[in-house]
Design a protein around this motif. Structure first.
Motif, short mmCIF file in Angstrom:
data_model
loop_
_atom_site.label_atom_id
_atom_site.label_comp_id
_atom_site.label_asym_id
_atom_site.label_seq_id
_atom_site.Cartn_x
_atom_site.Cartn_y
_atom_site.Cartn_z
N ILE A 4 -2.67 -5.53 -4.28
CA ILE A 4 -2.53 -4.46 -5.26
C ILE A 4 -3.87 -4.28 -5.94
CG2 ILE A 4 -1.34 -3.75 -7.37
CD1 ILE A 4 0.96 -5.68 -6.38
N VAL A 5 -4.38 -3.04 -5.91
CA VAL A 5 -5.66 -2.72 -6.55
C VAL A 5 -5.33 -1.93 -7.81
CG1 VAL A 5 -7.89 -1.59 -6.27
CG2 VAL A 5 -6.75 -2.59 -4.27
N LYS A 6 -5.67 -2.52 -8.96
CA LYS A 6 -5.34 -1.92 -10.24
C LYS A 6 -6.62 -1.68 -11.04
CE LYS A 6 -2.35 -2.52 -14.21
NZ LYS A 6 -1.31 -3.33 -14.83
N PRO A 7 -6.83 -0.45 -11.52
CA PRO A 7 -8.03 -0.18 -12.32
C PRO A 7 -7.92 -0.81 -13.71
CG PRO A 7 -6.63 1.75 -12.28
CD PRO A 7 -5.99 0.73 -11.37
N ILE A 9 -9.54 0.40 -16.29
CA ILE A 9 -9.43 1.53 -17.22
C ILE A 9 -8.37 2.47 -16.66
CG2 ILE A 9 -11.80 1.43 -18.12
CD1 ILE A 9 -12.41 3.78 -16.16
N GLN A 10 -7.63 3.12 -17.53
CA GLN A 10 -6.52 3.97 -17.08
C GLN A 10 -7.02 5.17 -16.29
OE1 GLN A 10 -3.85 5.06 -20.19
NE2 GLN A 10 -2.38 5.99 -18.81
N GLN A 11 -6.42 5.38 -15.13
CA GLN A 11 -6.73 6.55 -14.31
C GLN A 11 -5.55 6.81 -13.37
OE1 GLN A 11 -10.30 5.33 -12.26
NE2 GLN A 11 -9.20 4.64 -10.47
N GLU A 12 -5.57 7.97 -12.73
CA GLU A 12 -4.51 8.34 -11.80
C GLU A 12 -4.61 7.50 -10.53
OE1 GLU A 12 -1.99 10.73 -12.09
OE2 GLU A 12 -2.60 10.75 -14.19
N SER A 13 -3.48 7.28 -9.86
CA SER A 13 -3.47 6.53 -8.60
C SER A 13 -4.30 7.22 -7.53
CB SER A 13 -2.03 6.35 -8.11
OG SER A 13 -1.29 5.62 -9.04
N GLU A 14 -4.31 8.56 -7.55
CA GLU A 14 -5.10 9.31 -6.57
C GLU A 14 -6.59 9.00 -6.73
OE1 GLU A 14 -6.05 11.42 -3.38
OE2 GLU A 14 -3.97 11.09 -3.97
N ALA A 15 -7.05 8.83 -7.97
CA ALA A 15 -8.45 8.49 -8.23
C ALA A 15 -8.77 7.09 -7.70
CB ALA A 15 -8.75 8.58 -9.73
N LYS A 38 0.04 4.92 -2.94
CA LYS A 38 -0.19 5.03 -4.39
C LYS A 38 1.04 4.52 -5.11
CE LYS A 38 -0.96 9.41 -4.02
NZ LYS A 38 -1.20 10.81 -4.29
N ASP A 39 0.80 3.82 -6.23
CA ASP A 39 1.89 3.31 -7.04
C ASP A 39 1.68 3.81 -8.47
OD1 ASP A 39 4.30 1.92 -7.15
OD2 ASP A 39 3.37 0.01 -7.64
N SER A 40 2.44 3.32 -9.40
CA SER A 40 2.34 3.80 -10.77
C SER A 40 1.14 3.20 -11.51
CB SER A 40 3.63 3.46 -11.52
OG SER A 40 3.80 2.06 -11.56
N LYS A 41 0.78 3.83 -12.61
CA LYS A 41 -0.29 3.38 -13.51
C LYS A 41 -1.63 3.17 -12.83
CE LYS A 41 3.01 1.35 -16.66
NZ LYS A 41 3.62 0.15 -17.18
N GLY A 42 -1.95 4.04 -11.87
CA GLY A 42 -3.26 4.00 -11.26
C GLY A 42 -3.42 2.99 -10.13
N GLU A 67 -16.19 -4.92 -10.71
CA GLU A 67 -15.51 -5.43 -11.90
C GLU A 67 -14.51 -4.46 -12.51
OE1 GLU A 67 -15.73 -8.59 -13.19
OE2 GLU A 67 -16.80 -8.92 -11.31
N GLY A 68 -14.56 -3.19 -12.14
CA GLY A 68 -13.69 -2.19 -12.74
C GLY A 68 -12.25 -2.23 -12.23
N PHE A 69 -11.99 -3.10 -11.23
CA PHE A 69 -10.67 -3.16 -10.62
C PHE A 69 -10.20 -4.59 -10.47
CE2 PHE A 69 -12.54 0.80 -9.36
CZ PHE A 69 -11.50 1.71 -9.39
#
Length: 161
Positions: A4-7, A9-15, A38-42, A67-69
Motif C-alpha cells: 500500500i502506497v500512502k502519501p 500529504i493529502q492528495q487524490e488517489s489518481e495523483a 486506487k483506494d481511499s484517502k490518496g 520520503e513523501g510516501f
C-alpha cells in the motif's frame, strides 16, 4: 500479496497513481504486477504473486517515491464479493451452512488454501419488507482468497438455495 502506497500529504488517489507511474519504471522491474488499484484517502494498492516479488517491488517503490510516501506491505487484504437476492431461508443459515450450500450448489470443490468468510449480511429494511409482495431477500458480502474470487466472478451467477 500487496503493498500500500500512502502519501504523507493529502492528495487524490489518481495523483498518487500518476506519481508511481512517473517515478517507478514498472515495465523494467523484474516482478509481475498483478494489481494496481486506487483506494481511499490518496492510497494506491500494488499487488504481486509471490512474497519475493513483493519485497523487490516494495524496496523499489520506497526507493523511488522518497520520503513523501509511506509504503507498507499487507497480506491481510482479501477480495470481497457481494452475493445478492438470497432468500430468507438461506439467510437464516449459519455462516458455515451458507458457505457449504454455495459451494455444493455451484460445484466449487474444497481446495487447500481457499478461504471463505461471510463478513456482512444485509437484509431489506422492515418498512420495505411490509410493502413488498413475495419473499424477503437479502445479500451477503464474502471475503475470499484471490483464486476463489476469480472462480466466483467467472461464474457470473450463483445458485443459493
Amino acid at each position: 500479496m500487496v503493498i500500500i502506497v500512502k502519501p504523507k500529504i493529502q492528495q487524490e488517489s489518481e495523483a498518487t497513481k500518476r506519481a508511481i507511474k512517473e517515478k517507478v519504471d514498472i515495465k523494467n522491474i523484474t516482478v509481475g504486477i498483478t494489481k494496481l488499484k486506487k483506494d481511499s484517502k490518496g492510497t494506491v494498492i500494488l499487488g504481486c504473486e509471490s512474497g519475493e516479488e513483493i519485497e523487490v517491488l516494495k524496496a523499489e517503490v520506497q526507493n523511488k517515491m522518497g520520503e513523501g510516501f509511506k509504503v507498507t506491505e499487507s497480506t491481510q487484504m482479501k477480495s470481497k464479493i457481494k452475493i445478492v437476492n438470497i432468500e430468507e431461508e438461506e439467510l437464516n443459515l449459519t455462516d458455515e451452512e451458507l458457505v457449504d450450500t454455495i459451494k455444493t450448489q455451484n460445484g466449487i470443490e474444497e481446495t487447500e488454501g481457499r478461504e471463505w468468510k461471510i463478513v456482512k449480511r444485509l437484509t431489506k429494511g422492515r418498512q420495505q419488507e411490509r410493502n413488498r409482495r413475495g419473499p424477503i431477500e437479502g445479500s451477503i458480502i464474502l471475503e475470499v482468497d484471490e483464486a476463489t474470487h476469480e472462480e466466483l466472478l467467472s461464474k457470473r451467477k450463483l445458485s443459493v438455495g
